[in-house]
Design a protein around this motif. Sequence first.
Motif, short mmCIF file in Angstrom:
data_model
loop_
_atom_site.label_atom_id
_atom_site.label_comp_id
_atom_site.label_asym_id
_atom_site.label_seq_id
_atom_site.Cartn_x
_atom_site.Cartn_y
_atom_site.Cartn_z
N GLY A 16 92.86 28.96 5.03
CA GLY A 16 92.26 27.69 4.68
C GLY A 16 91.88 26.91 5.92
O GLY A 16 91.82 27.47 7.03
N SER A 17 91.63 25.64 5.73
CA SER A 17 91.24 24.76 6.82
C SER A 17 92.38 23.81 7.14
O SER A 17 93.02 23.26 6.25
CB SER A 17 90.00 23.95 6.43
N VAL A 18 92.62 23.62 8.44
CA VAL A 18 93.72 22.76 8.88
C VAL A 18 93.30 22.10 10.19
O VAL A 18 92.48 22.64 10.94
CB VAL A 18 95.01 23.58 9.04
N GLN A 19 93.87 20.97 10.47
CA GLN A 19 93.59 20.30 11.74
C GLN A 19 94.48 20.89 12.84
O GLN A 19 95.56 21.43 12.57
CB GLN A 19 93.84 18.80 11.61
N LEU A 25 98.76 25.13 15.38
CA LEU A 25 97.46 25.81 15.38
C LEU A 25 96.46 25.09 16.26
O LEU A 25 96.47 23.86 16.39
CB LEU A 25 96.95 25.92 13.95
N ARG A 26 95.58 25.89 16.85
CA ARG A 26 94.55 25.40 17.76
C ARG A 26 93.19 25.84 17.25
O ARG A 26 93.09 26.81 16.49
CB ARG A 26 94.77 25.94 19.17
N ASP A 77 91.02 27.56 18.66
CA ASP A 77 90.72 28.95 19.00
C ASP A 77 91.52 29.94 18.16
O ASP A 77 91.39 31.15 18.35
CB ASP A 77 90.93 29.23 20.50
N ASP A 78 92.33 29.45 17.23
CA ASP A 78 92.97 30.33 16.24
C ASP A 78 92.05 30.59 15.05
O ASP A 78 92.39 31.39 14.18
CB ASP A 78 94.28 29.71 15.73
N THR A 79 90.91 29.94 15.02
CA THR A 79 89.95 30.15 13.94
C THR A 79 89.48 31.59 13.93
O THR A 79 88.99 32.10 14.94
CB THR A 79 88.76 29.20 14.10
N ALA A 80 89.66 32.26 12.79
CA ALA A 80 89.33 33.68 12.69
C ALA A 80 89.56 34.14 11.25
O ALA A 80 90.09 33.39 10.43
CB ALA A 80 90.20 34.51 13.64
N THR A 139 90.53 28.36 9.45
CA THR A 139 89.68 27.48 10.25
C THR A 139 90.50 26.30 10.74
O THR A 139 91.10 25.59 9.93
CB THR A 139 88.48 26.98 9.43
N VAL A 140 90.53 26.11 12.05
CA VAL A 140 91.29 25.02 12.66
C VAL A 140 90.31 24.07 13.34
O VAL A 140 89.56 24.47 14.23
CB VAL A 140 92.31 25.55 13.68
N SER A 141 90.32 22.83 12.91
CA SER A 141 89.40 21.84 13.47
C SER A 141 90.12 20.94 14.47
O SER A 141 91.32 20.69 14.35
CB SER A 141 88.79 21.00 12.35
#
Length: 127
Positions: A10-13, A85-86, A88-91, A124-126
């Motif tokens: 999912g999406s997280v900050q 999470l950062r 650049d962990d988006t993947a 996805t990490v924003s």
Amino acid sequence: QVQLVESGGGSVQAGGSLRLSCALSGYTYKRVCMAWFRQTPGKEREGLATLDSVGDTLYQNPAKGRFTISKDNDKNTLYLQMNSLRPDDTAIYYCAADPTGRGVVRGAGSPCRFNSWGQGTQVTVSS
């Protein structure tokens, strides 16, 4: 039929946490070597963490200190707890398994060989 199904993406900050799950079915052995990988477009697939058939773990640099791999053998489910999470962990995150029941990450036994893969789950990490 061997099957791996990931969930929990999912999406997280940035700074947040997620726990990924990978449900395993169709395997002969209850304890098998399993691992988490991730991949972003244009990059090679990257290994993160492995939990082998005797319960030993091995973490690659991107996961050290922030991610924890675990497995509930009664539920046949592999987990990846991801903290701090950062972006650049988006993947896309994938789980994989070695069905032989013998794979180990260290020592004199058979190395883990992953030939079964899930479909992946997007993280996805924003910022």
